[in-house]
Design a protein around this motif. Structure first.
Motif, PDB file in Angstrom:
ATOM      1  N   ASN A  94      -0.051  10.302   9.059  1.00 10.42           N
ATOM      2  CA  ASN A  94      -0.716   9.133   8.625  1.00 10.42           C
ATOM      3  C   ASN A  94       0.432   7.952   8.418  1.00 10.42           C
ATOM      4  O   ASN A  94       0.516   6.850   9.510  1.00 10.42           O
ATOM      5  N   HIS A 144      -1.078  10.779  17.672  1.00  9.92           N
ATOM      6  CA  HIS A 144      -1.017  10.779  16.688  1.00  9.92           C
ATOM      7  C   HIS A 144      -1.413  12.220  16.931  1.00  9.92           C
ATOM      8  O   HIS A 144      -1.636  13.244  16.112  1.00  9.92           O
ATOM      9  N   ILE A 153       1.069  -1.601  -0.001  1.00  4.63           N
ATOM     10  CA  ILE A 153       0.713   0.131   0.054  1.00  4.63           C
ATOM     11  C   ILE A 153       1.040   0.976  -0.086  1.00  4.63           C
ATOM     12  O   ILE A 153       1.647   1.038   0.656  1.00  4.63           O
ATOM     13  N   VAL A 154       0.506   2.229  -0.670  1.00  7.96           N
ATOM     14  CA  VAL A 154       1.099   3.364  -0.600  1.00  7.96           C
ATOM     15  C   VAL A 154       0.485   4.830   0.596  1.00  7.96           C
ATOM     16  O   VAL A 154      -0.724   4.743   0.343  1.00  7.96           O
ATOM     17  N   ILE A 155       1.539   4.992   1.403  1.00  5.85           N
ATOM     18  CA  ILE A 155       0.848   5.652   2.499  1.00  5.85           C
ATOM     19  C   ILE A 155       1.326   6.652   2.240  1.00  5.85           C
ATOM     20  O   ILE A 155       2.215   7.683   2.158  1.00  5.85           O
ATOM     21  N   ALA A 156       0.129   8.243   2.110  1.00  5.73           N
ATOM     22  CA  ALA A 156       0.416  10.121   2.172  1.00  5.73           C
ATOM     23  C   ALA A 156      -0.066  10.347   3.440  1.00  5.73           C
ATOM     24  O   ALA A 156      -0.389  10.322   4.506  1.00  5.73           O
ATOM     25  N   GLN A 157       0.454  11.892   3.950  1.00  4.29           N
ATOM     26  CA  GLN A 157       0.312  12.414   4.941  1.00  4.29           C
ATOM     27  C   GLN A 157       1.891  12.172   5.937  1.00  4.29           C
ATOM     28  O   GLN A 157       1.457  10.682   6.246  1.00  4.29           O
ATOM     29  N   ARG A 174       4.469  -0.374  15.010  1.00  4.41           N
ATOM     30  CA  ARG A 174       5.584  -1.671  13.758  1.00  4.41           C
ATOM     31  C   ARG A 174       6.624  -1.305  14.344  1.00  4.41           C
ATOM     32  O   ARG A 174       7.927  -2.046  14.248  1.00  4.41           O
ATOM     33  N   LEU A 196      -3.775   7.125  20.094  1.00 11.84           N
ATOM     34  CA  LEU A 196      -4.502   8.656  19.426  1.00 11.84           C
ATOM     35  C   LEU A 196      -4.420   9.754  19.886  1.00 11.84           C
ATOM     36  O   LEU A 196      -4.024  10.709  19.318  1.00 11.84           O
ATOM     37  N   GLU A 255      -5.583   1.174  21.571  1.00 14.92           N
ATOM     38  CA  GLU A 255      -5.931   2.953  21.027  1.00 14.92           C
ATOM     39  C   GLU A 255      -5.619   4.081  21.421  1.00 14.92           C
ATOM     40  O   GLU A 255      -5.171   4.722  20.516  1.00 14.92           O
ATOM     41  N   GLN A 302       1.267   7.452  12.441  1.00  9.98           N
ATOM     42  CA  GLN A 302       1.027   7.050  12.772  1.00  9.98           C
ATOM     43  C   GLN A 302       0.547   5.281  11.945  1.00  9.98           C
ATOM     44  O   GLN A 302       0.443   4.133  12.939  1.00  9.98           O
ATOM     45  N   TYR A 303       1.098   5.178  11.274  1.00 11.56           N
ATOM     46  CA  TYR A 303       0.973   3.389  10.524  1.00 11.56           C
ATOM     47  C   TYR A 303       2.431   2.642  10.615  1.00 11.56           C
ATOM     48  O   TYR A 303       2.661   1.885  11.118  1.00 11.56           O
TER      49      TYR A 303
END
Lengths: 238, 238
Positions: free
Chosen positions: A76, A99, A69-73, A84, A96, A92, A79-80
């Motif tokens: 964001n 973030h 997958i391609v994640i931008a921002q 990991r 939150l 959670e 937080q991904y």
């Protein structure tokens, strides 16, 4: 997992917040636009951003390719990556909160950028200097104390860390904010920074982290310069 | 679950993006600062933001109290609510994509705000009018086509929805963006909006959603006005 980061090769910019997380954790990553060869370089980044290249296209760099997958921002991506790479709480509520702080960093960074570009991102600085002086005067007098005072409160209440009990991506971003503010506004920061001892101590501790210390000493670390977010224009640093 | 939303009572502002999600899904919520009585009103909101009131203090409204935690930053609130209210994909990749779009909406909204406040958020508009005119000229000519053109591409490629196959919080936010842009810049929008047919159709479809239609007809919907993000100053709408 090998991560592929796409960002402009000549500025720290927003990409640096992602680089710091990857470097601190010793992640396996490629900084695609800084490499040469087939499928590398800025051209590879631009191709990813072309209309129809991706079903979920990024609006702007940085973006990260990870596991298909391609994640931008920036926030964001962080937080991904956070849980990991061991750089964020797992529960959670903690994620939150981390973030939320990172989004407040992002708001601050946007205001930093607009000190030298108050009229238009597409105009050179020298075309908007009077406005830049006026905006920066308000920024340094009102916004910097508000934002950094807030971050100081958060760090001071949490034993000098932004989030949780271990190094987090928010700590790394706060390190970059302090470093960038010192570069851009040395006079102002030398006057004000005593108000934020927890942030100053955080900067020292992050710089001494083994992964970060080794990164800062390497050629991978791009120095601040006057094409990035944090720019040193002496006329703006009253 | 009863949600408690905290936001300024007299403007749509950033809080409206959260209100739309709560209303579309028929969630049980209280708009705390718009109520009167003990523990209600703006004073209740300000108390929550006082130093030391919360272990994890918000930097600014809106914030949401839900199940014992307080979440701030509009996009963060929406990514929390999204899967709970059936307004976001459940799988991680879909959630990240929805949030990525929402953060791009947030960037756009910040640029909208700065059209009338290019120098300082703490100065009245009439103290920064020449700069506002200059910034808005660039905003309408360069930034609006870039952002809305991007959102149009996304919606057009996905059968008129921003994300997935069902109504999402990003659709609701895009509805508010289109409504706000029409309020603030009617002349410009009447010229340009034909370029974004998927967004215009999305606006129509969201307005007809039963929960939203009933909300828009109610007194709970705060009209756009000249204290919010989207302001109509005719001199800025060339």
């Amino acid at each position: 997992m090998r991560y592929e980061l796409y960002y402009w090769p000549d500025i720290p910019g927003r990409g640096e917040f992602v680089r710091l997380a990857l470097e601190a954790s010793g992640a396996d990553y490629v900084d695609v636009a800084r490499l040469t060869g087939r499928g590398k370089g800025v051209a590879a980044m631009t191709r990813m951003m072309a209309v129809d290249a991706l079903a979920r296209p990024p609006f702007a760099p940085p973006f990260l390719e990870a596991g298909g997958i391609v994640i931008a921002q920036t926030a964001n991506i962080l937080q991904y990556l956070g849980p990991r790479l061991g750089l964020a709480p797992k529960a959670e509520a903690g994620r939150l909160w981390a973030h939320q702080l990172q989004l407040t960093v992002a708001d601050f960074i946007a205001e930093v950028h607009d000190t030298h570009h108050p009229i238009a991102v597409g105009l050179y600085y020298h075309r908007q200097k009077p406005e830049a002086r006026r905006r920066t005067m308000h920024f340094l007098a009102e916004r910097v104390p508000k934002y950094l005072g807030y971050f100081e409160t958060v760090a001071a209440a949490n034993h000098g860390r932004m989030v949780g009990r271990r190094l987090s991506y928010v700590d790394l971003s706060m390190f970059q904010v302090i470093a960038g503010m010192r570069y851009a506004f040395p006079t102002t920061m030398s006057k004000l920074e005593a108000d934020w001892p927890a942030l100053s101590a955080l900067h020292v501790r992050v710089a001494a982290h083994p992964g970060i210390a080794s990164y800062l000493a390497s050629k991978r670390r791009i120095p601040f310069n006057d094409d990035g977010i944090f720019r040193h224009y002496p006329e703006l640093d009253r």
